[in-house]
Write a protein that holds these residues in place. Sequence first.
Motif, PDB file in Angstrom:
ATOM      1  N   LEU A   1       0.831  -1.204   0.000  1.00 23.61           N
ATOM      2  CA  LEU A   1       0.000   0.000   0.000  1.00 23.61           C
ATOM      3  C   LEU A   1       0.864   1.253   0.000  1.00 23.61           C
ATOM      4  CD1 LEU A   1      -2.809  -1.056   2.515  1.00 23.61           C
ATOM      5  CD2 LEU A   1      -2.933  -1.026   0.016  1.00 23.61           C
ATOM      6  N   GLU A   2       1.934   1.242   0.776  1.00 18.61           N
ATOM      7  CA  GLU A   2       2.824   2.406   0.804  1.00 18.61           C
ATOM      8  C   GLU A   2       3.498   2.628  -0.542  1.00 18.61           C
ATOM      9  OE1 GLU A   2       5.364   1.586   4.120  1.00 18.61           O
ATOM     10  OE2 GLU A   2       4.031   2.637   5.542  1.00 18.61           O
ATOM     11  N   ALA A   3       3.651   1.553  -1.315  1.00 19.30           N
ATOM     12  CA  ALA A   3       4.224   1.667  -2.656  1.00 19.30           C
ATOM     13  C   ALA A   3       3.163   2.002  -3.701  1.00 19.30           C
ATOM     14  CB  ALA A   3       4.930   0.363  -3.028  1.00 19.30           C
ATOM     15  N   GLY A   4       1.893   2.118  -3.268  1.00 24.29           N
ATOM     16  CA  GLY A   4       0.817   2.474  -4.189  1.00 24.29           C
ATOM     17  C   GLY A   4       0.327   1.329  -5.049  1.00 24.29           C
ATOM     18  N   VAL A   5       0.538   0.088  -4.610  1.00 23.26           N
ATOM     19  CA  VAL A   5       0.150  -1.084  -5.397  1.00 23.26           C
ATOM     20  C   VAL A   5      -1.230  -1.575  -4.971  1.00 23.26           C
ATOM     21  CG1 VAL A   5       0.741  -3.456  -6.029  1.00 23.26           C
ATOM     22  CG2 VAL A   5       2.560  -1.780  -5.643  1.00 23.26           C
ATOM     23  N   PRO A   6      -2.217  -1.591  -5.871  1.00 29.49           N
ATOM     24  CA  PRO A   6      -3.522  -2.179  -5.538  1.00 29.49           C
ATOM     25  C   PRO A   6      -3.337  -3.619  -5.082  1.00 29.49           C
ATOM     26  CG  PRO A   6      -3.659  -0.960  -7.608  1.00 29.49           C
ATOM     27  CD  PRO A   6      -2.200  -1.034  -7.240  1.00 29.49           C
ATOM     28  N   THR A   7      -3.967  -3.962  -3.965  1.00 24.35           N
ATOM     29  CA  THR A   7      -3.654  -5.226  -3.297  1.00 24.35           C
ATOM     30  C   THR A   7      -4.899  -6.046  -3.005  1.00 24.35           C
ATOM     31  OG1 THR A   7      -1.701  -4.235  -2.257  1.00 24.35           O
ATOM     32  CG2 THR A   7      -2.583  -6.230  -1.240  1.00 24.35           C
ATOM     33  N   TYR A   8      -4.813  -7.325  -3.367  1.00 23.13           N
ATOM     34  CA  TYR A   8      -5.830  -8.327  -3.038  1.00 23.13           C
ATOM     35  C   TYR A   8      -5.166  -9.287  -2.058  1.00 23.13           C
ATOM     36  CZ  TYR A   8      -9.090 -12.286  -3.954  1.00 23.13           C
ATOM     37  OH  TYR A   8      -9.993 -13.312  -3.857  1.00 23.13           O
ATOM     38  N   VAL A   9      -5.778  -9.492  -0.896  1.00 22.38           N
ATOM     39  CA  VAL A   9      -5.158 -10.320   0.128  1.00 22.38           C
ATOM     40  C   VAL A   9      -6.123 -11.408   0.583  1.00 22.38           C
ATOM     41  CG1 VAL A   9      -5.857  -8.697   1.938  1.00 22.38           C
ATOM     42  CG2 VAL A   9      -3.988 -10.287   2.381  1.00 22.38           C
ATOM     43  N   ASP A  10      -5.584 -12.612   0.764  1.00 21.88           N
ATOM     44  CA  ASP A  10      -6.394 -13.692   1.326  1.00 21.88           C
ATOM     45  C   ASP A  10      -6.967 -13.272   2.670  1.00 21.88           C
ATOM     46  OD1 ASP A  10      -6.436 -15.774  -0.481  1.00 21.88           O
ATOM     47  OD2 ASP A  10      -4.558 -16.638   0.215  1.00 21.88           O
ATOM     48  N   LYS A  11      -8.167 -13.757   2.959  1.00 17.23           N
ATOM     49  CA  LYS A  11      -8.710 -13.531   4.299  1.00 17.23           C
ATOM     50  C   LYS A  11      -7.852 -14.283   5.295  1.00 17.23           C
ATOM     51  CE  LYS A  11      -9.932 -17.797   4.344  1.00 17.23           C
ATOM     52  NZ  LYS A  11      -9.142 -18.704   5.186  1.00 17.23           N
ATOM     53  N   PRO A  12      -7.713 -13.781   6.522  1.00 18.84           N
ATOM     54  CA  PRO A  12      -8.124 -12.443   6.942  1.00 18.84           C
ATOM     55  C   PRO A  12      -7.030 -11.430   6.623  1.00 18.84           C
ATOM     56  CG  PRO A  12      -7.176 -13.591   8.804  1.00 18.84           C
ATOM     57  CD  PRO A  12      -7.126 -14.556   7.642  1.00 18.84           C
ATOM     58  N   LEU A  13      -7.388 -10.170   6.763  1.00 21.56           N
ATOM     59  CA  LEU A  13      -6.354  -9.143   6.641  1.00 21.56           C
ATOM     60  C   LEU A  13      -5.269  -9.360   7.686  1.00 21.56           C
ATOM     61  CD1 LEU A  13      -8.276  -5.809   6.005  1.00 21.56           C
ATOM     62  CD2 LEU A  13      -6.328  -6.656   4.682  1.00 21.56           C
ATOM     63  N   ALA A  14      -5.683  -9.647   8.898  1.00 20.66           N
ATOM     64  CA  ALA A  14      -4.742  -9.851  10.000  1.00 20.66           C
ATOM     65  C   ALA A  14      -5.460 -10.605  11.111  1.00 20.66           C
ATOM     66  CB  ALA A  14      -4.220  -8.516  10.523  1.00 20.66           C
ATOM     67  N   TYR A  15      -4.674 -11.180  12.028  1.00 26.41           N
ATOM     68  CA  TYR A  15      -5.279 -11.862  13.173  1.00 26.41           C
ATOM     69  C   TYR A  15      -5.842 -10.865  14.185  1.00 26.41           C
ATOM     70  CZ  TYR A  15      -3.541 -16.525  11.939  1.00 26.41           C
ATOM     71  OH  TYR A  15      -3.322 -17.739  11.325  1.00 26.41           O
ATOM     72  N   GLU A  16      -5.202  -9.713  14.322  1.00 22.97           N
ATOM     73  CA  GLU A  16      -5.639  -8.716  15.298  1.00 22.97           C
ATOM     74  C   GLU A  16      -6.449  -7.625  14.605  1.00 22.97           C
ATOM     75  OE1 GLU A  16      -5.295  -9.079  18.456  1.00 22.97           O
ATOM     76  OE2 GLU A  16      -3.973 -10.840  18.380  1.00 22.97           O
ATOM     77  N   LEU A  17      -7.580  -7.273  15.201  1.00 25.12           N
ATOM     78  CA  LEU A  17      -8.464  -6.276  14.599  1.00 25.12           C
ATOM     79  C   LEU A  17      -7.754  -4.938  14.423  1.00 25.12           C
ATOM     80  CD1 LEU A  17     -11.255  -5.493  13.549  1.00 25.12           C
ATOM     81  CD2 LEU A  17     -11.913  -4.981  15.920  1.00 25.12           C
ATOM     82  N   ALA A  18      -6.914  -4.561  15.369  1.00 25.94           N
ATOM     83  CA  ALA A  18      -6.217  -3.275  15.258  1.00 25.94           C
ATOM     84  C   ALA A  18      -5.367  -3.211  13.994  1.00 25.94           C
ATOM     85  CB  ALA A  18      -5.353  -3.033  16.501  1.00 25.94           C
ATOM     86  N   ASP A  19      -4.728  -4.325  13.636  1.00 23.14           N
ATOM     87  CA  ASP A  19      -3.928  -4.360  12.410  1.00 23.14           C
ATOM     88  C   ASP A  19      -4.821  -4.238  11.179  1.00 23.14           C
ATOM     89  OD1 ASP A  19      -1.382  -4.607  13.564  1.00 23.14           O
ATOM     90  OD2 ASP A  19      -1.621  -6.770  13.804  1.00 23.14           O
ATOM     91  N   SER A  20      -5.956  -4.920  11.187  1.00 21.98           N
ATOM     92  CA  SER A  20      -6.884  -4.829  10.056  1.00 21.98           C
ATOM     93  C   SER A  20      -7.399  -3.399   9.901  1.00 21.98           C
ATOM     94  CB  SER A  20      -8.060  -5.790  10.254  1.00 21.98           C
ATOM     95  OG  SER A  20      -7.618  -7.130  10.275  1.00 21.98           O
ATOM     96  N   GLU A  21      -7.738  -2.765  11.008  1.00 22.29           N
ATOM     97  CA  GLU A  21      -8.208  -1.379  10.962  1.00 22.29           C
ATOM     98  C   GLU A  21      -7.131  -0.461  10.395  1.00 22.29           C
ATOM     99  OE1 GLU A  21     -11.305  -1.396  14.765  1.00 22.29           O
ATOM    100  OE2 GLU A  21      -9.175  -0.968  15.089  1.00 22.29           O
ATOM    101  N   ARG A  22      -5.893  -0.684  10.817  1.00 25.01           N
ATOM    102  CA  ARG A  22      -4.799   0.165  10.339  1.00 25.01           C
ATOM    103  C   ARG A  22      -4.592   0.007   8.837  1.00 25.01           C
ATOM    104  NH1 ARG A  22       0.196  -0.844   9.135  1.00 25.01           N
ATOM    105  NH2 ARG A  22       0.187  -2.941  10.042  1.00 25.01           N
ATOM    106  N   LEU A  23      -4.673  -1.216   8.331  1.00 23.55           N
ATOM    107  CA  LEU A  23      -4.470  -1.451   6.902  1.00 23.55           C
ATOM    108  C   LEU A  23      -5.576  -0.815   6.066  1.00 23.55           C
ATOM    109  CD1 LEU A  23      -3.317  -5.179   7.022  1.00 23.55           C
ATOM    110  CD2 LEU A  23      -1.892  -3.166   6.566  1.00 23.55           C
ATOM    111  N   VAL A  24      -6.808  -0.924   6.522  1.00 23.57           N
ATOM    112  CA  VAL A  24      -7.916  -0.305   5.789  1.00 23.57           C
ATOM    113  C   VAL A  24      -7.764   1.219   5.789  1.00 23.57           C
ATOM    114  CG1 VAL A  24     -10.420   0.047   5.750  1.00 23.57           C
ATOM    115  CG2 VAL A  24      -9.483  -2.237   6.203  1.00 23.57           C
ATOM    116  N   ALA A  25      -7.381   1.779   6.932  1.00 25.41           N
ATOM    117  CA  ALA A  25      -7.178   3.230   7.021  1.00 25.41           C
ATOM    118  C   ALA A  25      -6.025   3.674   6.119  1.00 25.41           C
ATOM    119  CB  ALA A  25      -6.908   3.633   8.468  1.00 25.41           C
ATOM    120  N   LEU A  26      -4.952   2.884   6.065  1.00 31.02           N
ATOM    121  CA  LEU A  26      -3.804   3.220   5.219  1.00 31.02           C
ATOM    122  C   LEU A  26      -4.196   3.209   3.750  1.00 31.02           C
ATOM    123  CD1 LEU A  26      -0.765   3.751   4.839  1.00 31.02           C
ATOM    124  CD2 LEU A  26      -0.413   1.255   4.891  1.00 31.02           C
ATOM    125  N   ALA A  27      -4.961   2.196   3.339  1.00 30.53           N
ATOM    126  CA  ALA A  27      -5.405   2.132   1.943  1.00 30.53           C
ATOM    127  C   ALA A  27      -6.250   3.347   1.580  1.00 30.53           C
ATOM    128  CB  ALA A  27      -6.207   0.844   1.716  1.00 30.53           C
TER     129      ALA A  27
END
Length: 301
Positions: free
Chosen positions: A84-110
């Motif tokens: 995401l920091e490199a600007g690459v559109p990303t498709y990721v297998d579920k889940p985004l992360a094991y911890e909800l805080a990490d998932s929230e951070r990734l969605v916010a970063l995107a």
Amino acid sequence: MKVGCIGLGDIAQKAYLPVLGGLPGVELHLQTRTPATLARVADGLRLPEAQRHRDLDALLAAGLDAAFVHAPTVVHPEIVTRLLEAGVPTYVDKPLAYELADSERLVALAEERGVSLAVGFNRRFAPGYTQCADHPRELILMQKNRIGLPEEPRSMILDDFIHVVDTLRFLAPGPIDDVTVRARVRDGLLHHVVLQLSGDGYTALGVMNRLSGSAEEILEVSGQDTKRQVVNLAEIVDHKGQPTVRRRGDWVPVARQRGIEQAVLAFLDAVRAGKVLSARDALATHELCERVVRAVRERPA
């Protein structure tokens, strides 16, 4: 179009690479830290050395237009952040992360970077399940069972039961007003879990039994004196008086039957069109999974 595939495990080899490797106009780049796997998979796809990468830095240097992440869940946050920091559109297998805080951070970063982020909930694209969205859904029941696989609650729920959670959310015909969780845990391992969602005029039940004696996935939706049942994503049985059965055609690829091909094409079509995809709805599934994890862990011993 340069497309990267990060992680070459079973899901990548069985489901995604057969689709990506056959798409016209796609220059496929592979990345894994296991040299033998990289050589074997790339040889099978007849990829030149320039499209084989042993680390993420080398892959990013290729100038990707999109990326698919199939690495273990534990490294998703690190890899997806880099993409995401490199600007690459990303498709990721579920889940985004094991911890909800990490998932929230990734969605916010995107969202902050204006980059597409999609989560691989392929059942939303599976023909049998999408057809259920057109059926009366006063009662929804989904079972996804396994044999001899009790597991630590967080990993079981986020790696596997999440498909049940997301499918119930996808098919729920209205807002969710109530969430109830039941589970059996022994010696720290989750044996089975039952999730009930309810709203105005409907109830949705999701069940996973890791000691069921059968590996199966069954979805049923019913209402207005009709029922539709989907067995292992391949067989559709409509019940209205006399049951009628529709089976997967002999030549229908498994990736299409399971919605993976459609999910890949939808993601790449959006990238080509310059459409930014949001993972905000996928995050709602992760939030509901977190509620399930907490309910399981807080239950009386």
